[in-house]
Motif scaffolding. Structure first.
Motif, short mmCIF file in Angstrom:
data_model
loop_
_atom_site.label_atom_id
_atom_site.label_comp_id
_atom_site.label_asym_id
_atom_site.label_seq_id
_atom_site.Cartn_x
_atom_site.Cartn_y
_atom_site.Cartn_z
N LEU A 32 -3.64 -2.63 35.22
CA LEU A 32 -2.20 -2.80 34.99
C LEU A 32 -1.42 -1.53 35.36
O LEU A 32 -1.60 -0.48 34.74
N PRO A 33 -0.53 -1.60 36.35
CA PRO A 33 0.27 -0.42 36.71
C PRO A 33 1.41 -0.19 35.70
O PRO A 33 2.07 -1.13 35.26
N LEU A 81 -5.33 0.61 22.38
CA LEU A 81 -5.31 -0.84 22.66
C LEU A 81 -6.60 -1.31 23.34
O LEU A 81 -6.73 -2.48 23.67
N GLY A 82 -7.50 -0.38 23.61
CA GLY A 82 -8.76 -0.73 24.28
C GLY A 82 -8.70 -0.60 25.80
O GLY A 82 -9.59 -1.08 26.49
N GLY A 83 -7.64 0.05 26.32
CA GLY A 83 -7.52 0.21 27.77
C GLY A 83 -7.78 1.64 28.20
O GLY A 83 -7.57 2.59 27.44
N VAL A 113 -4.07 0.89 34.25
CA VAL A 113 -4.80 0.69 33.00
C VAL A 113 -5.88 -0.36 33.19
O VAL A 113 -5.59 -1.53 33.50
N HIS A 114 -7.12 0.08 33.00
CA HIS A 114 -8.28 -0.80 33.15
C HIS A 114 -8.69 -1.35 31.79
O HIS A 114 -8.47 -0.71 30.76
N GLY A 115 -9.30 -2.52 31.82
CA GLY A 115 -9.97 -3.02 30.61
C GLY A 115 -9.11 -3.80 29.65
O GLY A 115 -9.56 -4.13 28.56
N LEU A 116 -7.86 -4.13 30.04
CA LEU A 116 -7.02 -4.95 29.15
C LEU A 116 -7.12 -6.41 29.57
O LEU A 116 -7.16 -6.72 30.76
N LYS A 117 -7.15 -7.30 28.58
CA LYS A 117 -7.06 -8.73 28.87
C LYS A 117 -5.67 -9.16 28.46
O LYS A 117 -5.30 -9.03 27.29
#
Ligand code: 5RP
Length: 227
Positions: free
Chosen positions: A135-136, A154-156, A179-183
């Protein structure tokens, strides 16, 4: 003549289809990216006259001006008939992740002035749940460490986007975190939440400025999805 890759052929196809949404003599908004570049080229080659195009980036401005498309400033117009742009991901509601080309802030501003958002993508961008694409987020440089910590909570994992071993600087003079790792199961709620963090200029979730129409290029042709 150079051969287009199969993905570029889909981008060219969907860019051509987007011309149907350009009303002659209207003011339009134009996004940024490789798919939009095909659209700009198609518009220039078409016989469709536009009153003017509001651009979402320096790159798109330069491309349009080089091809003779009149570029107008957003501050000089009140409304745009349509905004045409790509996306990094789009879900079944027309919510998008954007900003892979670092133009998300101007894209969101220009999209907000348009009566209709037409998203042009090849089928690789269509997802059930967004978040596989990092996510940019455009941020004020001094806030970077705090925003990285906020995403971590947030887990990202937020990573500063680099270019030539230096932080990439946007058209607005700011930085980008990926941002990596967000659903993104609740895109609208997350967009609202992150947008309020001090130092966040723009988050690349486009839920409030979602697509009205998605033109989706597939090997069997361009599908039109309405939301
Ligand atoms: C630029 C964007 C682009 O729309 C997005 O990155 C898609 O680009 P491309 O058409 O090159 O895949 O949001 O900030």
């Amino acid at each position: 003549m150079s051969q287009l890759s199969s993905q570029d052929a889909l981008k060219a196809q969907v860019a051509q289809a987007a011309l149907a949404y350009v009303q002659p003599h209207s003011l339009i908004g134009v996004g940024t990216g490789s798919t939009v570049n095909f659209f700009i080229d198609a518009l220039a080659q078409s016989a469709i006259p536009v009153q003017g195009a509001v651009s979402s980036s320096i790159a798109s401005t330069q491309r349009m001006q080089a091809l003779g498309i009149p570029v107008v400033d957003l501050t000089d117009v009140q409304s745009l008939s349509v905004y045409i742009d790509g996306a990094d991901e789009i879900d079944s509601h027309g919510y998008m992740v954007k900003g892979g080309g670092a133009a998300l802030t101007r894209e969101k501003i220009v999209a907000a002035q348009a009566k209709q958002f037409v998203c042009i993508v090849d089928q690789s961008k269509r997802v059930d749940v967004m978040g596989a694409f990092p996510l940019p987020v455009e941020v004020i440089p001094m806030a970077v460490p705090q925003i990285i910590r906020d995403f971590s909570a947030l887990g990202g994992q937020a990573v500063l986007r680099m270019r030539d071993e230096k932080p990439l600087v946007t058209d607005n003079g700011q930085y980008i975190l990926d941002v990596h790792g967000l659903k993104l199961t609740e895109p609208m709620a997350l967009e609202a939440r992150i947008s309020q963090w001090p130092g966040v200029v723009t988050v690349g979730i486009f839920a409030f400025q979602k697509a009205d129409i998605c033109l989706l290029a597939t090997p069997d042709g361009v599908q039109t999805l309405r939301y």
